[in-house]
Design a protein around this motif. Structure first.
Motif, short mmCIF file in Angstrom:
data_model
loop_
_atom_site.label_atom_id
_atom_site.label_comp_id
_atom_site.label_asym_id
_atom_site.label_seq_id
_atom_site.Cartn_x
_atom_site.Cartn_y
_atom_site.Cartn_z
N GLY A 226 24.75 -21.59 -40.68
CA GLY A 226 26.19 -21.71 -40.47
C GLY A 226 26.55 -21.70 -39.00
N LEU A 227 25.86 -20.88 -38.22
CA LEU A 227 26.09 -20.84 -36.78
C LEU A 227 25.65 -22.14 -36.13
CD1 LEU A 227 24.96 -17.18 -35.99
CD2 LEU A 227 27.31 -18.06 -36.08
N GLN A 228 24.59 -22.73 -36.66
CA GLN A 228 24.13 -24.02 -36.13
C GLN A 228 25.20 -25.09 -36.35
OE1 GLN A 228 20.88 -25.92 -38.21
NE2 GLN A 228 20.14 -26.91 -36.34
N VAL A 229 25.83 -25.07 -37.51
CA VAL A 229 26.91 -26.03 -37.80
C VAL A 229 28.05 -25.85 -36.79
CG1 VAL A 229 28.66 -26.72 -39.47
CG2 VAL A 229 26.33 -26.22 -40.23
N LEU A 230 28.42 -24.60 -36.53
CA LEU A 230 29.49 -24.34 -35.57
C LEU A 230 29.11 -24.80 -34.17
CD1 LEU A 230 30.71 -20.76 -36.59
CD2 LEU A 230 32.03 -22.87 -36.71
N SER A 231 27.83 -24.73 -33.84
CA SER A 231 27.38 -25.09 -32.49
C SER A 231 27.46 -26.59 -32.21
CB SER A 231 25.94 -24.60 -32.26
OG SER A 231 25.02 -25.34 -33.03
N LYS A 232 27.66 -27.39 -33.24
CA LYS A 232 27.75 -28.83 -33.04
C LYS A 232 29.00 -29.22 -32.26
CE LYS A 232 25.06 -30.11 -37.16
NZ LYS A 232 25.08 -30.80 -38.47
N HIS A 233 30.06 -28.41 -32.41
CA HIS A 233 31.32 -28.73 -31.72
C HIS A 233 31.83 -27.55 -30.90
CE1 HIS A 233 31.53 -32.46 -34.00
NE2 HIS A 233 31.32 -31.76 -35.11
N ASN A 234 31.01 -26.52 -30.76
CA ASN A 234 31.39 -25.34 -29.99
C ASN A 234 30.16 -24.82 -29.25
OD1 ASN A 234 34.21 -24.77 -31.39
ND2 ASN A 234 32.72 -25.03 -33.04
N LEU A 235 30.40 -23.98 -28.25
CA LEU A 235 29.30 -23.29 -27.60
C LEU A 235 29.14 -21.94 -28.29
CD1 LEU A 235 27.18 -22.90 -25.42
CD2 LEU A 235 28.98 -22.06 -23.90
N VAL A 236 27.98 -21.72 -28.89
CA VAL A 236 27.72 -20.48 -29.64
C VAL A 236 26.66 -19.66 -28.91
CG1 VAL A 236 26.95 -19.48 -31.82
CG2 VAL A 236 28.31 -21.60 -31.82
N ARG A 237 26.97 -18.40 -28.65
CA ARG A 237 26.01 -17.48 -28.04
C ARG A 237 25.87 -16.27 -28.95
NH1 ARG A 237 25.47 -16.09 -21.92
NH2 ARG A 237 23.63 -15.26 -22.96
N CYS A 238 24.64 -15.89 -29.22
CA CYS A 238 24.36 -14.77 -30.12
C CYS A 238 23.68 -13.64 -29.36
CB CYS A 238 23.47 -15.22 -31.29
SG CYS A 238 24.17 -16.57 -32.26
N LEU A 291 13.02 -13.65 -35.98
CA LEU A 291 14.46 -13.79 -35.77
C LEU A 291 14.74 -14.69 -34.57
CD1 LEU A 291 17.28 -12.86 -36.68
CD2 LEU A 291 17.07 -10.96 -35.07
N GLU A 292 14.07 -14.42 -33.46
CA GLU A 292 14.27 -15.23 -32.26
C GLU A 292 13.83 -16.67 -32.48
OE1 GLU A 292 12.20 -13.14 -29.20
OE2 GLU A 292 13.83 -11.71 -28.87
N LYS A 293 12.77 -16.86 -33.24
CA LYS A 293 12.30 -18.21 -33.54
C LYS A 293 13.32 -18.97 -34.39
CE LYS A 293 8.37 -20.77 -35.48
NZ LYS A 293 7.04 -20.66 -36.14
N SER A 294 13.96 -18.27 -35.32
CA SER A 294 14.98 -18.91 -36.17
C SER A 294 16.13 -19.44 -35.33
CB SER A 294 15.50 -17.91 -37.20
OG SER A 294 14.49 -17.52 -38.10
N PHE A 295 16.56 -18.66 -34.34
CA PHE A 295 17.64 -19.11 -33.47
C PHE A 295 17.17 -20.25 -32.57
CE2 PHE A 295 19.37 -14.95 -34.60
CZ PHE A 295 20.71 -15.26 -34.79
N ALA A 296 15.97 -20.13 -32.04
CA ALA A 296 15.44 -21.16 -31.14
C ALA A 296 15.27 -22.49 -31.87
CB ALA A 296 14.11 -20.71 -30.56
N ASN A 297 14.82 -22.45 -33.11
CA ASN A 297 14.62 -23.68 -33.88
C ASN A 297 15.93 -24.42 -34.11
OD1 ASN A 297 11.87 -23.26 -34.05
ND2 ASN A 297 11.94 -22.36 -36.09
N ARG A 298 17.03 -23.67 -34.10
CA ARG A 298 18.35 -24.29 -34.31
C ARG A 298 19.09 -24.47 -33.00
NH1 ARG A 298 16.67 -21.24 -38.32
NH2 ARG A 298 17.05 -21.80 -40.51
N GLN A 299 18.36 -24.27 -31.89
CA GLN A 299 18.91 -24.45 -30.54
C GLN A 299 20.15 -23.59 -30.32
OE1 GLN A 299 19.27 -28.78 -30.38
NE2 GLN A 299 17.30 -28.90 -29.34
N LEU A 300 20.09 -22.36 -30.80
CA LEU A 300 21.16 -21.40 -30.59
C LEU A 300 20.75 -20.41 -29.51
CD1 LEU A 300 22.04 -20.64 -34.33
CD2 LEU A 300 23.52 -21.82 -32.69
N LEU A 301 21.65 -20.13 -28.59
CA LEU A 301 21.37 -19.17 -27.53
C LEU A 301 21.32 -17.76 -28.12
CD1 LEU A 301 23.84 -20.60 -24.88
CD2 LEU A 301 21.36 -20.77 -24.81
#
Length: 319
Positions: A226-238, A291-301
């Motif tokens: 869901g955060l990956q979807v939001l990151s398509k049109h927003n800057l998402v930082r976790c 956990l970190e790999k899951s975020f990295a795979n979706r190109q989430l900071l």
């Protein structure tokens, strides 16, 4: 940190490390200039849309009306003023530079833990306050979502101090609710993080900056997707808030075993047993790497934030 350092920092931050109050959150307003000296992380090149521009916002805002000049866009002619004055006038617009900033803070009961400095919940609130004051200082509109699974405070972005103060009061309210439920050992099941994510998606508009602060204790694939979807049109930082004891157990010589629980199961660990402590550390390391790999795979900071050190000490790595 030594016990003396901890005491000094707690006094400086106006906190006891467990409960949350407005004074400690207002403290970060005085740190705007110091924090601003650190270089901020830029959006990744994979982030598409208006976030790549240096100036971004909701669009264009009406500024003034002046006499029509050759070359002006006829679509911008103000026909009401033209009719009233008998001379052609055109509307001028200016680009709005303020950005909507959303801060989603997860204050689930798993955040009510701290072994060295402050509870993870307190650290999460301090980080949210620091980010909010920085955003307000830059002229951005601040809003957010604060939830513990039972209580949900939602705030649409507001300019100036209004947005920040509403967010801070919301942090205090939800934090108190979490502490009360924790102390009473509330049996009513909490809503999953996915429900908070649904609320966030309803609040956010494209072109926003979204900060997600949680220990991600109850995160699942749907949340990260869901955060990956939001990151398509927003800057998402976790930001993943953790306590050092969640990564490695302290070495000790106590004859009493240490009871460790994930909220569902409890295991007694002998701190003098190197095999047990190594097994714990390896399992914890595997969890965080996954956990970190899951975020990295979706190109989430994704940025880890320790609850064992003040936000000020970590800011250069966080920002």
């Amino acid at each position: 940190m030594s016990q003396l350092d901890v005491s000094q920092w707690l006094k400086q931050l106006h906190t006891d490390g467990i409960s949350l109050g407005m004074q400690e959150l207002m403290y970060y307003r005085s740190k705007i200039a110091a924090f601003a000296k650190h270089k901020k992380t830029l959006p990744r090149t994979t982030v598409s849309g208006p976030l790549l521009s240096k100036v971004r916002g909701r669009g264009m805002e009406f500024d003034e009306v002046r006499h029509y000049q050759a070359g002006d866009d006829i679509r911008a002619i103000d026909w009401r003023v033209t009719a009233r004055t008998g001379k052609a006038h055109t509307k001028l617009y200016r680009e709005e530079k303020e950005k909507p900033v959303f801060i989603w803070v997860d204050l689930s009961l798993s955040q009510l833990f701290g072994s060295e400095f402050v509870f993870k919940s307190v650290q999460a609130a301090h980080l949210a306050a620091a980010i909010a004051w920085q955003a307000q200082h830059k002229g951005d509109r601040v809003g957010g979502l604060i939830s513990n699974g039972w209580l949900h405070n939602e705030f649409k972005p507001a300019a100036r101090q209004q947005g920040v103060l509403r967010l801070l009061h919301g942090l205090v309210d939800v934090s108190k609710d979490s502490l009360t439920r924790w102390q009473k050992q509330a049996s009513t099941p909490a809503e999953p993080m996915s429900e908070s994510l649904k609320r966030l998606r309803q609040l956010v508009k494209p072109g926003s900056i979204i900060h997600v602060i949680s220990d991600f204790h109850n995160v699942d694939k749907s949340i990260i997707d869901g955060l990956q979807v939001l990151s398509k049109h927003n800057l998402v930082r976790c930001y993943g808030v953790y306590d050092p004891m969640e990564k490695a157990l302290p070495r000790g010589h106590s004859i009493q075993p240490l009871a460790v629980s994930n909220g569902k199961q409890q295991v007694d660990i002998d701190l003098t047993n190197k095999r047990q402590t190594d097994t714990y550390a390896n399992a914890a390391q595997s969890h965080w790497q996954a956990l970190e790999k899951s975020f990295a795979n979706r190109q989430l900071l994704f940025t880890p934030v320790s609850s064992a050190q003040p936000i000020e000490v970590q800011w250069s790595d966080i920002s």
